[in-house]
Structure formats: C-alpha cells, structure tokens
Design a protein around this motif. Structure first.
Motif, PDB file in Angstrom:
ATOM      1  N   ASP A 232      10.865  -9.259 -20.383  1.00  0.00           N
ATOM      2  CA  ASP A 232      10.765  -7.764 -20.882  1.00  0.00           C
ATOM      3  C   ASP A 232      12.074  -7.426 -21.595  1.00  0.00           C
ATOM      4  OD1 ASP A 232       8.364  -7.141 -20.503  1.00  0.00           O
ATOM      5  OD2 ASP A 232       8.413  -5.846 -18.886  1.00  0.00           O
ATOM      6  N   GLY A 233      11.968  -6.835 -23.075  1.00  0.00           N
ATOM      7  CA  GLY A 233      12.970  -6.518 -23.647  1.00  0.00           C
ATOM      8  C   GLY A 233      13.670  -7.697 -24.705  1.00  0.00           C
ATOM      9  N   MET A 234      13.160  -9.006 -24.370  1.00  0.00           N
ATOM     10  CA  MET A 234      13.300 -10.058 -25.358  1.00  0.00           C
ATOM     11  C   MET A 234      12.145  -9.969 -26.369  1.00  0.00           C
ATOM     12  SD  MET A 234      15.547 -12.494 -23.727  1.00  0.00           S
ATOM     13  CE  MET A 234      15.090 -14.066 -24.204  1.00  0.00           C
ATOM     14  N   PRO A 235      12.541 -10.383 -27.487  1.00  0.00           N
ATOM     15  CA  PRO A 235      11.809 -10.441 -28.702  1.00  0.00           C
ATOM     16  C   PRO A 235      10.351 -11.054 -28.284  1.00  0.00           C
ATOM     17  CG  PRO A 235      13.732 -11.292 -29.369  1.00  0.00           C
ATOM     18  CD  PRO A 235      13.818 -11.288 -27.658  1.00  0.00           C
ATOM     19  N   ALA A 236       9.239 -10.699 -29.090  1.00  0.00           N
ATOM     20  CA  ALA A 236       7.955 -11.474 -28.765  1.00  0.00           C
ATOM     21  C   ALA A 236       8.187 -12.506 -29.794  1.00  0.00           C
ATOM     22  CB  ALA A 236       6.981 -10.411 -29.170  1.00  0.00           C
ATOM     23  N   ILE A 237       7.512 -13.832 -29.463  1.00  0.00           N
ATOM     24  CA  ILE A 237       7.541 -14.861 -30.701  1.00  0.00           C
ATOM     25  C   ILE A 237       6.069 -15.065 -30.805  1.00  0.00           C
ATOM     26  CG2 ILE A 237       9.913 -15.706 -29.770  1.00  0.00           C
ATOM     27  CD1 ILE A 237       8.097 -17.982 -28.329  1.00  0.00           C
ATOM     28  N   ALA A 238       5.917 -15.679 -31.885  1.00  0.00           N
ATOM     29  CA  ALA A 238       4.671 -16.099 -32.203  1.00  0.00           C
ATOM     30  C   ALA A 238       4.584 -17.482 -31.443  1.00  0.00           C
ATOM     31  CB  ALA A 238       4.802 -16.713 -33.695  1.00  0.00           C
ATOM     32  N   GLY A 239       3.595 -17.275 -30.302  1.00  0.00           N
ATOM     33  CA  GLY A 239       3.346 -18.550 -29.545  1.00  0.00           C
ATOM     34  C   GLY A 239       2.559 -19.484 -29.858  1.00  0.00           C
ATOM     35  N   SER A 240       1.255 -19.090 -30.489  1.00  0.00           N
ATOM     36  CA  SER A 240       0.070 -20.074 -30.848  1.00  0.00           C
ATOM     37  C   SER A 240      -0.927 -19.246 -31.661  1.00  0.00           C
ATOM     38  CB  SER A 240      -0.388 -20.656 -29.399  1.00  0.00           C
ATOM     39  OG  SER A 240      -1.012 -19.830 -28.612  1.00  0.00           O
ATOM     40  N   TYR A 241      -1.567 -20.142 -32.287  1.00  0.00           N
ATOM     41  CA  TYR A 241      -2.713 -19.545 -32.984  1.00  0.00           C
ATOM     42  C   TYR A 241      -4.180 -19.553 -32.041  1.00  0.00           C
ATOM     43  CZ  TYR A 241      -0.086 -20.244 -37.048  1.00  0.00           C
ATOM     44  OH  TYR A 241       1.388 -19.955 -38.082  1.00  0.00           O
ATOM     45  N   LYS A 242      -4.751 -18.601 -32.245  1.00  0.00           N
ATOM     46  CA  LYS A 242      -6.449 -18.697 -31.668  1.00  0.00           C
ATOM     47  C   LYS A 242      -7.035 -19.240 -32.727  1.00  0.00           C
ATOM     48  CE  LYS A 242      -5.294 -14.427 -28.894  1.00  0.00           C
ATOM     49  NZ  LYS A 242      -5.785 -12.969 -28.876  1.00  0.00           N
ATOM     50  N   LYS A 243      -8.010 -19.908 -32.288  1.00  0.00           N
ATOM     51  CA  LYS A 243      -9.252 -20.173 -33.240  1.00  0.00           C
ATOM     52  C   LYS A 243     -10.436 -19.246 -33.185  1.00  0.00           C
ATOM     53  CE  LYS A 243      -7.443 -24.110 -34.523  1.00  0.00           C
ATOM     54  NZ  LYS A 243      -6.823 -24.172 -35.585  1.00  0.00           N
ATOM     55  N   HIS A 244     -11.307 -19.227 -34.501  1.00  0.00           N
ATOM     56  CA  HIS A 244     -12.431 -18.396 -34.211  1.00  0.00           C
ATOM     57  C   HIS A 244     -13.326 -18.676 -33.346  1.00  0.00           C
ATOM     58  CE1 HIS A 244     -16.037 -16.871 -35.849  1.00  0.00           C
ATOM     59  NE2 HIS A 244     -15.558 -16.119 -36.760  1.00  0.00           N
ATOM     60  N   PRO A 245     -13.660 -17.935 -32.449  1.00  0.00           N
ATOM     61  CA  PRO A 245     -14.643 -18.368 -31.393  1.00  0.00           C
ATOM     62  C   PRO A 245     -15.935 -18.966 -31.485  1.00  0.00           C
ATOM     63  CG  PRO A 245     -14.351 -15.921 -31.173  1.00  0.00           C
ATOM     64  CD  PRO A 245     -13.735 -16.611 -32.336  1.00  0.00           C
ATOM     65  N   LEU A 246     -16.274 -18.829 -32.730  1.00  0.00           N
ATOM     66  CA  LEU A 246     -17.770 -19.296 -32.992  1.00  0.00           C
ATOM     67  C   LEU A 246     -17.791 -20.679 -33.918  1.00  0.00           C
ATOM     68  CD1 LEU A 246     -19.591 -15.701 -33.862  1.00  0.00           C
ATOM     69  CD2 LEU A 246     -19.599 -17.009 -31.660  1.00  0.00           C
ATOM     70  N   THR A 247     -16.596 -20.633 -34.948  1.00  0.00           N
ATOM     71  CA  THR A 247     -16.590 -21.926 -35.900  1.00  0.00           C
ATOM     72  C   THR A 247     -15.357 -22.498 -35.495  1.00  0.00           C
ATOM     73  OG1 THR A 247     -15.441 -20.497 -37.204  1.00  0.00           O
ATOM     74  CG2 THR A 247     -17.555 -20.391 -37.435  1.00  0.00           C
ATOM     75  N   SER A 248     -14.566 -22.463 -34.560  1.00  0.00           N
ATOM     76  CA  SER A 248     -13.372 -23.006 -34.284  1.00  0.00           C
ATOM     77  C   SER A 248     -12.310 -22.871 -35.507  1.00  0.00           C
ATOM     78  CB  SER A 248     -13.599 -24.233 -33.834  1.00  0.00           C
ATOM     79  OG  SER A 248     -14.129 -24.070 -32.480  1.00  0.00           O
ATOM     80  N   GLY A 249     -12.600 -22.150 -36.645  1.00  0.00           N
ATOM     81  CA  GLY A 249     -11.924 -22.317 -37.674  1.00  0.00           C
ATOM     82  C   GLY A 249     -10.855 -21.485 -37.468  1.00  0.00           C
TER      83      GLY A 249
END
Length: 132
Positions: free
Chosen positions: A24-41
C-alpha cells in the motif's frame, strides 16, 4: 519520464489490464494483460500496443493515484471507467520504469505479437550454450 495512453474500455470486459502493487502506498504497476474470456483475443489495454508491463500507473483522466492504497487505486480506476467520461476514453498516465527499457525497445520495433517471451528465452539459452 511519463507517457499517456488513450484507451476505451470494452463495454463488458473493461480495460483488460491487471494492476499490481508491492505494498500500500507504492505505485500500482501494469502487471499483466487479461484476455477476452470468450475469444481469448486481446482486450483494449493490450491492443493499444503502448503500455509497457511493469511501468507505474500515475493517474487516470488527470486524477492522481499517487500515495493511495492499492484498494483505493483499483476502486478509483473502476469508478472513472464506469463513469464513461469523454466518450468512454480513459487517459492513463504511466511512469517509465528503467528496468523495462528492453521491453519498450521491443514494442517500438515490432508488434507485441511477433515475439513471444518463450522465443526470447530460447534465443538467450541458445546463445549461452554456444559461448560455453
């Protein structure tokens, strides 16, 4: 340095970006991408081709996230996304993290789809075997 990314969340699946923070108090970082749950796009955050995983998220639509708890960062991003301001487009400002420089150079030279992380690792292993 900082850079801005304009992204329109998917109406059902949002930005498709997982945020992470070490504490907490540390910057949020871009951790990973999520995929579209239906197409995996790819979802909107990944499709921009501009967000470098590991970089710090500084603000969304000019609302600063610095010094917030991680829960507050997440709820602020969700609230701003759900308001759908500016025609639904979010302006996300990221701060460059130097250790991601190699990733950034790859992004600027080719699309993220051309080189998988596994291929990159394989090349490194092959080179080190040849050196021995």
């Amino acid at each position: 340095s900082e850079y801005e990314v304009h992204v329109t969340p998917h109406p059902d699946f949002g930005l498709g970006l997982r945020l992470e923070a070490q504490a907490d108090g540390m910057p949020a970082i871009a951790g990973s991408y999520k995929k579209h749950p239906l197409t995996s796009g790819r979802l909107p955050a990944e499709r921009t081709g501009k967000i470098v995983l590991g970089d710090e998220l500084v603000s969304v639509n000019d609302v600063s996230l610095e010094g917030m708890t991680f829960d507050d960062i997440i709820s602020t991003v969700r609230l701003i996304s759900s308001k759908g301001q500016q025609g639904g487009v979010l302006t996300m400002k990221f701060r460059t993290v130097e250790k991601n420089r190699f990733q950034r150079e790859k992004l600027s030279n080719l699309s993220a789809e051309q080189v998988s992380i596994e291929e990159g690792l394989e090349v490194v292993h092959q080179r080190s075997r040849e050196d021995a």
